[in-house]
Design a protein around this motif. Structure first.
Motif, PDB file in Angstrom:
ATOM      1  N   GLU A 205      45.102  12.310 -21.787  1.00  0.00           N
ATOM      2  CA  GLU A 205      45.948  12.224 -20.443  1.00  0.00           C
ATOM      3  C   GLU A 205      45.078  13.073 -19.512  1.00  0.00           C
ATOM      4  O   GLU A 205      45.166  12.501 -18.319  1.00  0.00           O
ATOM      5  CB  GLU A 205      47.048  12.999 -20.593  1.00  0.00           C
ATOM      6  CG  GLU A 205      48.085  12.473 -21.489  1.00  0.00           C
ATOM      7  CD  GLU A 205      49.348  13.309 -21.762  1.00  0.00           C
ATOM      8  OE1 GLU A 205      49.744  14.337 -20.989  1.00  0.00           O
ATOM      9  OE2 GLU A 205      50.114  13.302 -22.625  1.00  0.00           O
ATOM     10  N   MET A 206      44.299  14.052 -19.504  1.00  0.00           N
ATOM     11  CA  MET A 206      43.439  14.476 -18.695  1.00  0.00           C
ATOM     12  C   MET A 206      42.188  13.626 -18.173  1.00  0.00           C
ATOM     13  O   MET A 206      42.050  13.457 -17.051  1.00  0.00           O
ATOM     14  CB  MET A 206      42.923  15.827 -19.260  1.00  0.00           C
ATOM     15  CG  MET A 206      43.824  16.981 -19.622  1.00  0.00           C
ATOM     16  SD  MET A 206      43.354  18.323 -20.300  1.00  0.00           S
ATOM     17  CE  MET A 206      41.975  19.193 -19.273  1.00  0.00           C
ATOM     18  N   GLN A 209      43.775  11.140 -15.921  1.00  0.00           N
ATOM     19  CA  GLN A 209      43.688  11.651 -14.486  1.00  0.00           C
ATOM     20  C   GLN A 209      42.355  11.513 -13.754  1.00  0.00           C
ATOM     21  O   GLN A 209      42.362  11.666 -12.709  1.00  0.00           O
ATOM     22  CB  GLN A 209      44.140  13.073 -14.688  1.00  0.00           C
ATOM     23  CG  GLN A 209      45.854  13.349 -15.174  1.00  0.00           C
ATOM     24  CD  GLN A 209      46.567  12.903 -14.145  1.00  0.00           C
ATOM     25  OE1 GLN A 209      46.410  12.834 -12.732  1.00  0.00           O
ATOM     26  NE2 GLN A 209      47.790  12.443 -14.560  1.00  0.00           N
ATOM     27  N   LEU A 260      43.311  22.271 -13.489  1.00  0.00           N
ATOM     28  CA  LEU A 260      44.327  21.945 -14.047  1.00  0.00           C
ATOM     29  C   LEU A 260      45.551  22.335 -13.064  1.00  0.00           C
ATOM     30  O   LEU A 260      46.662  21.681 -13.315  1.00  0.00           O
ATOM     31  CB  LEU A 260      44.324  22.902 -15.621  1.00  0.00           C
ATOM     32  CG  LEU A 260      43.496  22.491 -16.536  1.00  0.00           C
ATOM     33  CD1 LEU A 260      43.198  23.408 -17.591  1.00  0.00           C
ATOM     34  CD2 LEU A 260      44.076  21.065 -17.059  1.00  0.00           C
ATOM     35  N   LEU A 265      48.780  19.832 -14.065  1.00  0.00           N
ATOM     36  CA  LEU A 265      49.222  19.692 -15.649  1.00  0.00           C
ATOM     37  C   LEU A 265      49.267  21.030 -16.312  1.00  0.00           C
ATOM     38  O   LEU A 265      48.903  21.701 -16.922  1.00  0.00           O
ATOM     39  CB  LEU A 265      47.669  19.141 -16.133  1.00  0.00           C
ATOM     40  CG  LEU A 265      47.147  18.001 -15.177  1.00  0.00           C
ATOM     41  CD1 LEU A 265      45.791  17.848 -15.832  1.00  0.00           C
ATOM     42  CD2 LEU A 265      48.064  16.646 -15.651  1.00  0.00           C
ATOM     43  N   ALA A 268      48.820  21.271 -19.990  1.00  0.00           N
ATOM     44  CA  ALA A 268      47.498  21.346 -20.485  1.00  0.00           C
ATOM     45  C   ALA A 268      47.074  22.715 -20.010  1.00  0.00           C
ATOM     46  O   ALA A 268      46.214  23.442 -20.637  1.00  0.00           O
ATOM     47  CB  ALA A 268      46.716  20.412 -19.576  1.00  0.00           C
TER      48      ALA A 268
END
Length: 300
Positions: A205-206, A209, A260, A265, A268
């Motif tokens: 997911e990171m 992004q 982050l 996020l 995370a």
């Protein structure tokens, strides 16, 4: 075929209640090791038939409602979800089948045999558990993974002997866990498998992004994960740890935390902080005390 070969091939008969990924993989692995898989049982007959087709024509498929037709196999494996094991044990015990020289093993990592197989023990069956420490997502590849795997064995002495014999025939390695420690043992297994999968999903997911698509993100991360496993295969965790925390790189830690936070996020960020503290502990001997204090302050 010689008499010696026949003796070598002769194994106990087996019935498996639960025809999901693990049950089917076990049936295939045991069949390849010359066990006779007499029956596979599933809640839905279609699932049992599909599993039986993968094992061989001699294996009968039964639905949950046809349990009374369960053969008098020497070994019964219960591979249902944990919440169904006790109910399944009660059903088998109610069949009025002779328990002579028969063993029932469940494959839960979290439940003790004495806790959920009590009706069968009371009926005279030898009861225990056999939990493979592998991740099985599909029966065919799962059957291959079961060969040479580690297995947690627990239960009565007679049942444990049968379980260890199965592990030996699968060229695996068995170890014993005390019944009361099974939930903690299973939690450790989940941490090392399921939670790692969840962690990789979070890392994907990171990367999304950052502009990558999910497929590319997974392809990018898998070699990194494989190299980490390779490091762990050769070294203890403190030595296998590489990267930012192993180097005591305070500037990079701060940049990670800021990124982050900026991207909001939240999950995370929480995971990064928690595992960062654990990484800092592993790297304790590699970095100086003042740097550790500053990194820990940034994480908290």
């Amino acid at each position: 075929m010689s008499i010696a070969s026949l003796r070598k091939r002769r194994k106990p008969t087996v019935s498996i209640v639960g025809s999901g990924r693990l049950g089917t993989a076990l049936a295939m692995a045991l069949s390849a090791s010359h066990y006779e898989i007499e029956a596979l049982v599933s809640r839905k007959i279609a699932h049992a038939r599909r599993a039986a087709a993968l094992v061989g024509s001699a294996t009968i498929a039964l639905s949950e409602k046809e349990m009374q037709a369960l053969p008098a196999s020497k070994i019964i494996l219960i591979t249902t979800p944990d919440g169904e094991i006790q109910k399944t044990a009660a059903r088998i015990a109610a069949l009025n089948a002779s328990p002579r020289a028969r063993t029932v093993l469940h494959t839960s990592g979290a439940l003790a045999a004495s806790e959920v197989l009590a009706p069968l023990a009371a009926a005279g069956f030898a009861t225990g558990s056999l939990h493979p420490v592998v991740s099985i997502s599909e029966p065919r590849t799962g059957a291959e993974k079961l060969r040479g795997a580690f297995y947690c064995v627990e239960g009565e002495a007679a049942a444990s002997r049968v379980a260890r014999s199965i592990v030996k025939d699968l060229q695996g390695h068995s170890f014993h866990i005390d019944s009361k420690s099974k939930p903690l043992y299973h939690a450790a297994a989940v941490m090392a498998s399921g939670h790692v999968t969840a962690l990789v999903a979070l890392a994907m997911e990171m990367l999304v992004q950052c502009g990558l698509d999910e497929k590319t993100a997974r392809r990018v991360l898998l070699p990194l994960l494989e190299s980490t496993v390779a490091n762990l295969s050769n070294s203890e965790p403190a030595t296998a740890l590489t990267g930012t925390f192993a180097r005591g790189d305070l500037v990079t830690v701060r940049r990670h935390l800021q990124a982050l936070s900026d991207m909001r996020l939240t999950e995370a960020l929480a995971v990064y902080r928690l595992l960062g503290q654990r990484s800092l502990e592993l790297a304790e001997k590699r970095i100086d005390a003042e740097t550790r204090r500053q990194i820990l302050r940034a994480l908290k």
